[in-house]
Design an enzyme around this catalytic site. Structure first.
Site, short mmCIF file in Angstrom:
data_model
loop_
_atom_site.label_atom_id
_atom_site.label_comp_id
_atom_site.label_asym_id
_atom_site.label_seq_id
_atom_site.Cartn_x
_atom_site.Cartn_y
_atom_site.Cartn_z
N LYS A 1 52.42 -41.00 10.29
CA LYS A 1 51.64 -40.25 9.28
C LYS A 1 50.33 -39.78 9.88
CE LYS A 1 50.00 -40.87 4.47
NZ LYS A 1 49.82 -41.85 3.38
N SER B 1 51.86 -40.42 -0.96
CA SER B 1 51.33 -39.38 -0.10
C SER B 1 52.00 -39.29 1.27
CB SER B 1 49.83 -39.60 0.09
OG SER B 1 49.59 -40.79 0.82
N SER C 1 52.05 -45.06 -1.79
CA SER C 1 52.27 -43.91 -0.92
C SER C 1 53.37 -44.07 0.13
CB SER C 1 50.97 -43.50 -0.22
OG SER C 1 50.12 -42.87 -1.13
#
Lengths: 94, 430
Positions: free
Chosen positions: B30, B105, B129
């Site tokens: 990420k 997210s 997330s």
């Protein structure tokens, strides 16, 4: 937003934006005023939460204060938009 | 190797060691996890050209384990969103449900795994997330116990809540990845040694993925089903039936405190964000906008330009919640709610091995549907946020699909440092 009472005033949004150092334009102030009224009204439900004793099991984490390798000055400055004589260069403090 | 569903922000390859448990495996990372020499944007225009001078501890451990990092994945800006639509680099589309969001997210991380463009991925989970995108993309995601995985080198959103977690096609693979990243780190003083909490074999996660649920006692918090979409609860109960048929049993639990989790989470996270994001002033890194003049006004213009709508919104609301006259009303009450949730979840886990619920109360939203209505998006976090507030671990495993073919995830919550319990239970399903 409720018709009878403005939960959030545009002046409050401007004040908070000033504290947070975000230069909102007028349209954003209007938009955030409405949005924050909805969200803060929703947060009101927290009033119903009883007082609770937190049982934190916290412990200090200490280490000896010893010199060790770190970033070089050049590496630390690599991402700065502006630098001068090995220092970060910021705007004027007035 | 860019993808048509916009899963990666950057596709620069980072090679790991020749040997190790992850040799020959690709693990996408990420884009809020620092990679030395490879830009790390957090999905924000503010950090468009930021290149970290060091690796996050989890990236160091991936490289030592022999993993290849194929790229940095798309995400909601600074982790602030549930749909991966607030990224400054455009939204990610769900690769297994066209026209729908991948969750967020860590939407890019789940999407590249679901599409087969990476074997596994790392995400971060502050209020769901990792688990939300795992559920929406039909893969497995783990949010570890607070303190199990180092946060050193993670660009902070809400430090007291967030953990790095693995995403993979199966529970066993997610457990293998967790074994690599877990463990204390002298650079993150909030990390703990799990062997002190859960014994010698605390870190043997992959071996726990044996699918044995005989005798497992499951607690089901009714509050987490009450507001859920029927298409989701139908799939959830089918999965519980499946576990029952293999020797598990369940009972319902009533946890009133969970009704306040979303509010407590947002007040806490926004407050921490307002402080954390103060560092982005365009002087040491980030976009300065090139403005001249008064120090404060210059910063305010740079931040106005560099931050997107949702980030501004959360920083401002967090500043508001901490400001004079409002601290007791919002922040303090949120901490009371957090303590209540933590106590009652731990109590419920005295009478059950794991707690189960749908990971998300709704199936994946259509793209563009939720951006205009932040409250609806926040409420989608109802089932995931209690876990972060209680500092405990949880896993999301694929439970099946709705009649319309949309993935549904089942969440299993365990006691602090009880990762093996949720891995064992989850491995019965995936």
């Amino acid at each position: 937003m409720s018709d009878t009472e403005n939960v959030v005033e545009p002046e409050e949004v401007r004040h908070v934006a000033d504290l947070a150092r975000i230069d909102l334009d007028d349209e954003e102030v209007d938009r955030f005023t409405d949005k924050f009224a909805d969200i803060l009204e929703y947060f009101e439900t927290l009033d119903e939460v009883p007082e609770v004793d937190a049982e934190e099991d916290l412990a200090n984490v200490m280490r000896p204060d010893e010199v060790r390798d770190s970033l070089s000055q050049a590496e630390a400055l690599d991402n700065a938009p502006e630098s001068e004589d090995g220092y970060f260069k910021g705007p004027n403090v007035s | 190797m860019s993808t048509e569903y916009n899963g990666y922000i950057t596709t620069e390859r980072i090679d790991g060691a020749d040997d190790g448990p992850l040799a020959g495996t690709t693990v996408a990372v990420k884009d809020n996890i620092s990679t030395e020499g490879v830009r790390t944007t957090c999905g924000s225009a503010m950090l468009d050209d930021y290149v970290p001078p060091f690796d996050a501890t989890v990236v160091e451990r991936l490289k030592e384990a022999g993993a290849t990092i194929p790229g940095k994945t798309n995400m909601d800006e600074f982790g602030m969103g549930t749909t991966t639509e607030t990224s400054a680099f455009g939204p990610t589309e769900n690769p297994v449900a066209e026209g729908h969001v991948p969750g967020g997210s860590s939407g890019g991380s789940a999407a590249v795994v679901a599409a087969g463009d990476a074997d596994m991925a790392l995400g971060t989970d502050t209020g769901g997330s990792v688990r939300a995108p795992a559920a929406f993309c039909g893969v497995v995601g783990i949010k570890p116990t607070y303190g199990l995985v180092s946060r050193y080198g993670i660009v902070a959103y809400a430090n007291s809540l967030e953990q790095v977690g693995p995403i993979a096609p199966t529970v066993e693979e997610a457990a293998e990845l967790l074994e690599v990243i877990a463990g204390p780190d002298e650079r993150d003083a909030t990390t703990r040694d799990a062997t002190n909490e859960a014994g010698e074999s605390a870190y043997d996660y992959a071996a726990a993925a044996d699918g044995d649920v005989d005798g497992l006692e499951i607690g089901i918090p009714t509050e987490l089903l009450d507001g859920a979409d029927e298409r989701v609860t139908d799939v959830f109960w089918d999965a519980i039936d499946d576990l029952e048929s293999r020797g598990a049993s369940y009972h319902e639990v009533d946890l009133e405190c969970l009704r306040y989790a979303v509010e407590a989470y947002y007040v806490t996270a926004m407050s921490e964000a307002s402080s954390n994001l103060a560092r982005f002033d365009g002087v040491r890194y980030g976009q300065s906008g090139g403005y001249d003049g008064n120090w404060n006004e210059t910063f305010a213009r740079a931040r106005e330009e560099g931050f997107g709508e949702e980030v501004k919104s959360r920083v401002l609301l967090g500043t508001y919640a901490l400001s004079a006259g409002y601290h007791d009303k919002y922040y303090k009450k949120a901490q009371d709610a957090r303590a209540w949730i933590k106590r009652d979840i731990n109590d419920a886990l005295e009478g059950a091995d794991v707690l189960a619920s749908p990971t998300m109360p709704v199936p994946p939203m259509e793209m563009g549907e939720s951006l205009s209505d932040p409250l609806t998006m926040y409420l989608a976090d109802a089932n995931t946020t209690p876990v972060n507030l209680a500092n405990v671990p949880a896993i999301s495993v694929p439970a099946g699909e709705t009649d319309g073919g949309l993935p549904v995830g089942l969440q299993l919550v365990g006691p602090a440092f009880g990762e093996k319990d949720i891995i064992r239970a989850g491995s019965a399903l995936a």
